[in-house]
Design an enzyme around this catalytic site. Structure first.
Site, PDB file in Angstrom:
ATOM      1  N   LYS A 121       0.475  -1.003  -0.033  1.00  0.00           N
ATOM      2  CA  LYS A 121      -0.340   0.263  -0.074  1.00  0.00           C
ATOM      3  C   LYS A 121       0.796   0.877  -0.001  1.00  0.00           C
ATOM      4  O   LYS A 121       1.741   1.287   0.869  1.00  0.00           O
ATOM      5  CB  LYS A 121      -0.755   0.378   1.107  1.00  0.00           C
ATOM      6  CG  LYS A 121      -1.874   0.615   1.021  1.00  0.00           C
ATOM      7  CD  LYS A 121      -2.794   1.001   2.530  1.00  0.00           C
ATOM      8  CE  LYS A 121      -4.164   2.121   2.151  1.00  0.00           C
ATOM      9  NZ  LYS A 121      -5.079   1.867   4.077  1.00  0.00           N
ATOM     10  N   SER A 125      -9.382   2.626   2.816  1.00  0.00           N
ATOM     11  CA  SER A 125      -8.901   2.874   1.873  1.00  0.00           C
ATOM     12  C   SER A 125      -7.517   2.445   1.063  1.00  0.00           C
ATOM     13  O   SER A 125      -7.756   2.783  -0.040  1.00  0.00           O
ATOM     14  CB  SER A 125      -7.890   3.964   2.621  1.00  0.00           C
ATOM     15  OG  SER A 125      -6.735   3.550   3.364  1.00  0.00           O
ATOM     16  N   SER A 147      -9.687   0.083   7.182  1.00  0.00           N
ATOM     17  CA  SER A 147      -9.111   0.456   5.572  1.00  0.00           C
ATOM     18  C   SER A 147      -8.589  -0.921   5.051  1.00  0.00           C
ATOM     19  O   SER A 147      -7.864  -1.248   4.183  1.00  0.00           O
ATOM     20  CB  SER A 147      -7.929   0.834   5.882  1.00  0.00           C
ATOM     21  OG  SER A 147      -8.611   2.346   5.057  1.00  0.00           O
TER      22      SER A 147
HETATM   23  N1  GLN Z   1     -13.397   4.724   6.090  1.00  0.00           N
HETATM   24  C1  GLN Z   1     -11.935   5.197   7.389  1.00  0.00           C
HETATM   25  C2  GLN Z   1     -12.093   6.591   6.937  1.00  0.00           C
HETATM   26  O1  GLN Z   1     -12.421   6.831   6.455  1.00  0.00           O
HETATM   27  C3  GLN Z   1     -10.897   4.364   7.905  1.00  0.00           C
HETATM   28  C4  GLN Z   1      -9.732   4.751   6.901  1.00  0.00           C
HETATM   29  C5  GLN Z   1      -8.807   3.423   7.683  1.00  0.00           C
HETATM   30  O2  GLN Z   1      -8.940   3.198   7.986  1.00  0.00           O
HETATM   31  N2  GLN Z   1      -7.860   4.247   6.750  1.00  0.00           N
HETATM   32  O3  GLN Z   1     -10.910   7.296   8.000  1.00  0.00           O
END
Ligand code: GLN
Length: 503
Positions: free
Chosen positions: A79, A154, A178
């Site tokens: 990532k 994400s 994410s």
């Molecule tokens: N969807 C969550 C957010 O927008 C999770 C983000 C993450 O785990 N990096 O913050």
């Protein structure tokens, strides 16, 4: 999926060790697959131009009789939130376009030391803010099950790369879901380890008290193998735990073999399985519970009354921490610099750079976080959110007095359509209801595929959560359920994914 790209990391590893295939062949097969499908999927932001050299080096070391780790020679997707010295690291943002780090993230360094072969950097929502990968400054990733749908976020790039057989395993990061939510919508496995189990050094910080790096894969065992490579104390991360961890791969193997469900107390979290959940997600979830029960688990209902406030608390704590972490993107130290026409003061350059370099979701959260931390509102917003966080931690403690693991669907719905929620931040945030509590409490969570929703034919995942430090329990239980479901179906779920235009 056939050929080398169809193999799991564990299968590839045995073939590599038996010298039936070389790492160069395995790496080439995945690079070919990327060339073939990534124009449609867009899982990668950058593909390494020296993966084959790394693979050749591993092959040479193996030929010389060197004792290599279990995953040596296996390709890995990374990532883009994790910094790398040999490939750009952008965290999905324009402000870091082309940025080359002077050091590797600890998890990357450990992966290289274990002989894994980095294939490239995967797409993500900008600075990991989002649940769909649509907030990437470089365009969205498409879900391999249906290219018109989101791959989750994400970490949609890492999940899609694994689901599209472009990589056998990948690294992700999970601040509010994410890793687990992309796993749910792509029919893959994802693990958020206990907070502090895996080093955050070199993971571009979103919210430091919530961020955790973890594995993404097509099987529970493969996540365990990668987890074993990356976990363990790191002096470079002040929140890193000093624990000696048991092997997660061994736990997964034990779960797949044996009778680990007998007597296991499984708590179904009432607050994470109710209104707003898609019918097909709920029915697959109930079926998975029935399988657990039929194999000796005891299913009980558990109440976690404060989970109802988790999303609200998270969307104050996260922007507060993010607004502080992102202050370093000041046009001087990192990445992009925009000078207004005719020049400007330091402040004007900083402001023009941030205006051009940050996308709308990042700006929204910086503004929200700065407001929540401001003198007049600190107690009302940030302070209250921290109190809620404590109450959620107490809900977990009370629940784990009664049960060994907690379960919920990994997300309320299957993959939604690209564009459907991009203009509705609240709808996007509510999608995280199931995953956020584990981050607020620092406990580990895993998402395991449990079937396709009947109404749309898209993957559904179950989430298991365990007390902090009990990551191995998740691998044992996750692998047990995976083995039982696959023996009932007679195939793996991911083998049902469409072949991407027949390729
Ligand atoms: N969807 C969550 C957010 O927008 C999770 C983000 C993450 O785990 N990096 O913050």
């Amino acid at each position: 999926m056939s050929g080398l790209i169809g193999l799991t990391a564990a299968e590839l590893s045995s073939k590599l060790r038996a010298r039936e295939v070389s790492s160069v062949e395995a790496t080439q097969a995945h690079l070919d697959r990327i060339a073939q499908v990534d124009g449609d999927v867009h899982a990668f932001l950058h593909v390494s131009d020296h993966a084959l050299d790394v693979a050749a080096d591993i092959d040479a070391r193996r030929a010389a009789g060197e004792d290599l780790g279990e995953l040596a020679g296996v390709p890995l997707a990374i990532k883009d939130v994790l910094v790398t010295t040999d490939m750009p690291s952008t965290s999905g943002s324009k402000i870091l376009e082309g940025y080359l780090s002077p050091f590797d993230a600890t998890v990357v360094a450990r992966s290289r030391a274990a002989g894994l072969v980095p294939l490239g950097k995967t797409n993500m929502d900008e600075f990991a803010m989002g649940s769909s990968t649509e907030h990437s400054a470089y365009g969205p990733t498409h879900n391999p099950w249906d290219l018109d749908r989101i791959p989750g976020g994400s970490g949609g790039g890492s999940a899609a790369a694994v689901a599209a057989f472009e990589a056998p395993i990948a690294l992700g990061s999970d601040t509010g879901g994410s890793i687990r939510q992309p796993a749910h919508v792509t029919g893959t496995v994802g693990v958020k380890p206990t907070y502090g189990a895996v080093s955050r050094y070199g993971a571009i910080a979103l919210a430091s008290s919530l961020d955790q790096v973890g594995p993404v894969s097509r099987t529970v065992l493969d996540s365990g193998l990668l987890h074993d490579v990356i976990a363990g104390h790191d002096a470079l991360d002040s929140t890193s735990l000093r624990d000696a961890w048991p092997s997660m791969a061994a736990a997964a193997r034990e779960g797949a073999r044996g009778d680990v469900l007998r007597g296991l107390r499984v708590g179904v979290v009432t607050e994470l399985n109710g209104e707003g959940f898609q019918a097909g997600v709920k029915s697959r979830f109930q079926e998975a519970l029935a399988v657990l029960e039929a194999n000796g688990a005891e299913i009980v209902e558990v109440f976690a009354p404060n989970f109802e406030y988790a999303v609200a608390a998270y969307y104050l704590i996260l922007p507060a921490e993010a607004s502080s972490n992102l202050a370093k993107f000041d046009s001087v130290r990192f990445g992009m610099r925009v000078t207004p026409e005719g020049g400007g003061t330091v402040e004007q350059v900083m402001s023009a750079t941030r205006e051009a370099g940050f996308g709308p979701e990042v700006k929204r959260r910086i503004i929200l976080g700065t407001y929540a931390l401001s003198a007049g509102y600190y107690d009302a917003y940030y302070g209250s959110a921290q109190k809620v966080r404590t109450l959620i931690q107490r809900d977990f403690a009370a629940a784990f007095d009664q049960v060994d693991v907690l379960v919920s669907p990994s997300a309320p719905t299957t993959a939604f359509k690209l564009g459907e929620r991009i203009d509705d931040p609240l709808a996007m945030y509510l999608n995280d209801v199931t995953t956020i509590p584990a981050n607020l409490a620092g406990v580990p969570g895993i998402s395991v595929p449990i079937g396709l929703a009947p109404e749309d034919g898209l993957p559904v995942g179950i989430q298991f959560m365990a007390p902090a430090r009990e990551d191995a329990r998740l691998y044992r239980v996750g692998a047990a359920l995976e083995a039982l479901l696959e023996s009932t179906w007679g195939h793996t779920l991911i083998s049902q994914a469409p072949a991407l235009g027949g390729r």
